[in-house]
Design a protein around this motif. Structure first.
Motif, PDB file in Angstrom:
ATOM      1  N   LYS A 451     -26.197   8.130 -47.854  1.00 29.23           N
ATOM      2  CA  LYS A 451     -26.248   9.593 -47.741  1.00 29.23           C
ATOM      3  C   LYS A 451     -27.611  10.142 -48.131  1.00 29.23           C
ATOM      4  N   GLU A 455     -30.555  12.012 -45.815  1.00 35.10           N
ATOM      5  CA  GLU A 455     -31.031  13.364 -46.126  1.00 35.10           C
ATOM      6  C   GLU A 455     -32.544  13.384 -46.312  1.00 35.10           C
ATOM      7  N   ASN A 459     -34.895  15.680 -44.101  1.00 30.20           N
ATOM      8  CA  ASN A 459     -35.544  16.798 -44.776  1.00 30.20           C
ATOM      9  C   ASN A 459     -36.995  16.547 -45.149  1.00 30.20           C
TER      10      ASN A 459
END
Length: 838
Positions: A451, A455, A459
């Protein structure tokens, strides 16, 4: 899903039943003895253990071959969508026991051998680990092949058949030395099938002539071609009679057409050429610190994808006439950037060999290929010089150049005037071809492997790509094969679990949650402790035999086993051990839970700092292990030549799992999952899959320390960290850092200068000093918790009970359903678990 076939197949296996799990012990014994005699022309009494192993493997392979033939026959009839998993490495480990277990005949085999005075474990130990991989990337690929077969999915691995693997590591005088891993010393691999009739020609160098006569054609001329000869290794599904394949390509040259008489020379020139060309598949990861090594790496990568793509298209064309159907019938997955040249190679085949126009070929390529990213480290995001690609792969470079032009044009259209964005996303920029950019541009799916990793990709590292095509990005957290890493690696624990909750967890690993109520069962926890102790005794016996070091099995076995790299922070572990040693030297009677620190892992041959880390650990071990004044409270071991078989010995015996990478640097990890499944408690940063482990097992059941990923990334973006401030404010840190260079160790005072200077003068890039205090506190908590035996066992059990979600079956079901869109139904539990995750 493919179902079991009821059709019997003729076999030379002299047994009354067509199903191996129904074979009698006596029939198996007789078949084994007959196979041994036929293969070696020796009686049982005359044969060596190696010859007995070869006979047993051959007998097992004979059973497998029947299922392999039936699997291929059924798939030719059903025509399911096929998955091709392209990876530069596969870390298979030993396969005999795995194959026996998956066929459902391990116990029958063990009993049959015992009738003739043979211990099955003796023969299992004869098998060499295949030298086809190195670390997590390769082991992940191997786990996924296992899950693909266990789920009955129509899937294949594609890799290279390295003659000498990465290298065999030997520690001499505390230093790593590399030797060829001669795992193929018998010239063949007992599990492989050579398929010379399916060889493919791979082209290097030469020139491309453009011919225009109504339609532009690209004609590749004056090239060198090398044959890629396939060797298929069967991958056996768990008790489902399904057998998939791992296809390994070997570079071979046919010299029968090469004359020896040019310029009056003898045949040595031809033979030398053959050896030179075939060295293409000699070793995994050639040293890329020099130009020739980089060229060899690039040649290997293209060799893998060209041979594989030619095979894939040929296989597709046997059953389907329209190339437009390729994305509906084939999924090609590239495991990291090493196989990214699959994108231009597929374009080359579609355009040059089948005369498709660019737009149609590109549409097919993107819909067919998907990509897993495994890193956020800039040095691991591959780049190749334009000049190298132009010279070595002229047609492929032309296609990449066209991909880049069209991709940049599309970026510009959506972001007019934003040259910085175009440059940051270009496939070709600053004289380099960016392979991660190519992989993203040419695939329909890009996934991270935990996860937090996904991300960070979305990002930060690949934010521009994410905003450009957000629907491409997803997360699929890594998984491991529980059948190898629990059932086979830890049979005592597997039996304890099965006796408690039944065997359903072998097919449905999330059923391990049925263990949760036993966290309050004192008798069960005591049995769990006995299992761990026996595994520690097994490892201690190995250490005594190989290293002549006696370890205390009542001590905490604290294991740090993985590739040696600065971001994995083996040095932080070493600094903490130095701190503990300093405390004991000052007061040998201090209250301290005894520790045995176990390290294992290889450093890349050209990675100077990593090799110095090994020297630091071995020097520290030598100093501590010889010091009798500390009353045996500390022991340090570096176990050489780390591989799957050694991991299978270490992991079940470990109490603590060191997962201490700098937060944000580790994509996921899979060692953390293997330790968790075997009841070791994680000591780690909130990085990679550690975060999901803490969520699954509950944060109270692991030990977390250190900076968060956001804090680390903030320092990288904005600065503000000065290691000198930490060094000057914490006397513990000052002491251990100074000891690196002040004569504390019986080596030249500059031996560890590189490590010392990296910490103080080069900015402590991976925040070892910043996290030191927090790490010391977490280690102290580990020691205190270990003293409460019931609490420790309860924490171990809850980790085991919640580890089933990290099984590769769950991971692969997500790939199958969400990325590859396979037309085969998955087990209901897989679908439910995937939904639960989201």
């Amino acid at each position: 899903m493919l179902t079991k076939t009821n059709q019997e197949c003729p076999t030379r296996f002299p047994m009354p039943s067509s199903k191996p799990e129904h074979v009698s012990v006596v029939d198996f014994r007789d078949a084994f003895v007959a196979t041994l005699q036929n293969l070696h022309g020796k009686s049982l009494a005359e044969s060596t253990d190696q010859e007995k192993f070869i006979a047993l493997a051959a007998l097992t392979k004979e059973i497998i071959s029947k299922n392999l033939i039936e699997t291929r026959k059924q798939r030719a009839h059903d025509k399911p969508k096929q998955v091709y998993y392209l990876s530069i490495e596969y870390l298979l480990g030993r396969l005999l026991e795995s194959n026996l277990v998956n066929l459902g005949i391990r116990d029958t085999c063990a009993e049959a051998l015992s009738l003739v005075g043979i211990e099955l474990n003796t023969l299992l130990a004869q098998e060499e680990d295949a030298g086809l991989g190195n670390g997590g990337l390769g082991r992940l690929a191997a786990c996924y092949l296992d899950s693909m077969a266990a789920l009955g999915l129509a899937g294949h691995g594609c890799g290279l058949r390295y003659r000498y693997g990465l290298f065999e590591q030997k520690i001499v005088g505390g230093y790593q030395h590399e030797y060829p891993d001669n795992w193929l010393k018998n010239r063949s691999y007992v599990w492989e099938y050579r398929r010379p009739e399916e060889k493919a020609s791979v082209r290097f160098g030469g020139t491309v002539r453009v011919h225009t006569n109504g339609r532009t054609k690209f004609i590749h001329e004056n090239y060198e071609h090398i044959w890629a000869v396939p060797y298929d290794v069967p991958v056996v599904g768990y008790k489902n009679e399904i057998v998939n394949t791992l296809r390994l390509w070997s570079a071979e040259v046919d010299i029968s057409s090469h004359t020896c008489s040019i310029y009056g020379q003898d045949c040595n020139n031809v033979i030398s050429y053959k050896h030179g060309a075939e060295s293409l598949t000699d070793i995994l990861y050639p040293d890329d610190s020099h130009y020739e090594g980089r060229v060899l790496r690039l040649k290997q990568q293209y060799f893998l994808v060209s041979a594989s793509l030619q095979h894939i298209i040929h296989s597709f064309r046997l059953h389907h006439s329209k190339l437009s159907e390729l994305p509906d019938k084939v999924a090609i997955h590239i495991n990291d950037t090493h196989p990214a040249l699959a994108i231009p190679e597929l374009m080359r085949i579609l355009i040059d060999d089948y005369s498709l126009d660019w737009e149609e070929a590109w549409s097919i390529t993107v819909k067919t290929i998907s990509y897993t990213n495994h890193t956020v480290l800039p040095e691991a995001l591959e780049k190749w010089p334009v000049s190298m690609l132009e010279q070595l792969l002229p047609r492929i470079y032309m296609i990449i150049h066209e991909i880049n032009e069209r991709y940049c044009r599309d970026i510009w259209t959506k972001n007019p005037g934003d040259w910085d964005r175009v440059r940051s996303m270009a496939v070709i920029a600053d004289g380099q071809v960016h392979m991660a950019h190519l992989a993203i541009a040419g695939s329909h799916s890009v996934n991270g492997v935990a996860k937090i990793h996904t991300e960070i990709l979305k990002n930060s590292v690949m934010n521009n790509f994410y905003t450009h095509t957000p629907n491409k990005f997803s997360n699929v957290t890594n998984g491991i094969t529980h059948r190898r890493w629990l059932l086979m690696a830890n049979p005592l624990l597997a039996k304890l679990i099965t006796d408690a909750i039944g065997p359903s967890w072998l097919d449905y690993p999330c059923d391990l949650t049925k263990l949760t109520p036993f966290a309050k069962d004192a008798a069960f926890l005591e049995d769990l402790a006995k299992v761990k102790l026996q595994n520690k005794l097994n490892l201690a016996k190995y250490i005594k035999h190989k290293y002549n070091v006696i370890v205390d099995t009542n001590s905490i076995f604290d294991s740090h086993i993985k590739r040696i790299h600065a971001y994995k922070r083996q040095c932080l572990n070493a600094l903490h051990i130095m701190h503990l040693y300093n405390m004991l030297r000052e007061n040998p009677n201090i209250k301290m839970t005894p520790r045995t620190f176990i390290f294992g892992g290889k450093a890349a041959p050209g990675y100077y700092k990593a090799k110095k880390t090994i020297k630091l650990i071995t020097t520290l071990a030598d100093k501590i292990n010889k010091d009798k004044t500390i009353n045996g409270k500390l022991k340090v071991l570096f176990l050489g030549n780390y591989n799957v078989s050694l991991a299978e010995l270490i992991i079940p015996a470990s109490d603590v799992s060191e997962q201490i990478s700098t937060a944000s640097r580790e994509a996921s990890g899979t060692g953390n999952m293997k330790f968790m499944m075997n009841g070791a408690l994680t000591l780690g940063t909130m990085d990679g899959a550690n975060i999901e482990i803490s969520e699954a097992a509950d944060a109270d059941n692991i030990f977390i320390f250190g900076l968060s990923a956001e804090e680390v990334l903030n320092y990288y973006r904005h600065g503000g960290y000065n290691p000198w401030d930490v060094y000057n404010s914490d006397p513990r840190i000052k002491t251990v850092v100074d000891q690196l260079v002040n004569g504390f160790f019986p080596v030249d005072q500059n031996e560890f200068r590189t490590i010392h200077d990296a910490l103080l003068y080069h900015g402590d890039e991976y925040f070892l000093l910043k996290d030191f205090s927090s790490y010391v506190s977490a280690q102290q908590q580990v020691g205190e918790t270990y003293l409460s035996k019931s609490l420790w066992q309860q924490m171990c059990l809850l980790n085991i009970a919640n580890s089933g979600w990290f099984a590769g079956d769950r991971t692969f079901s997500e790939y199958a359903a969400e990325i590859w869109h396979l037309d085969q139904p998955l087990p209901v539990w897989c679908q439910c678990q995937s939904q639960a995750l989201h």
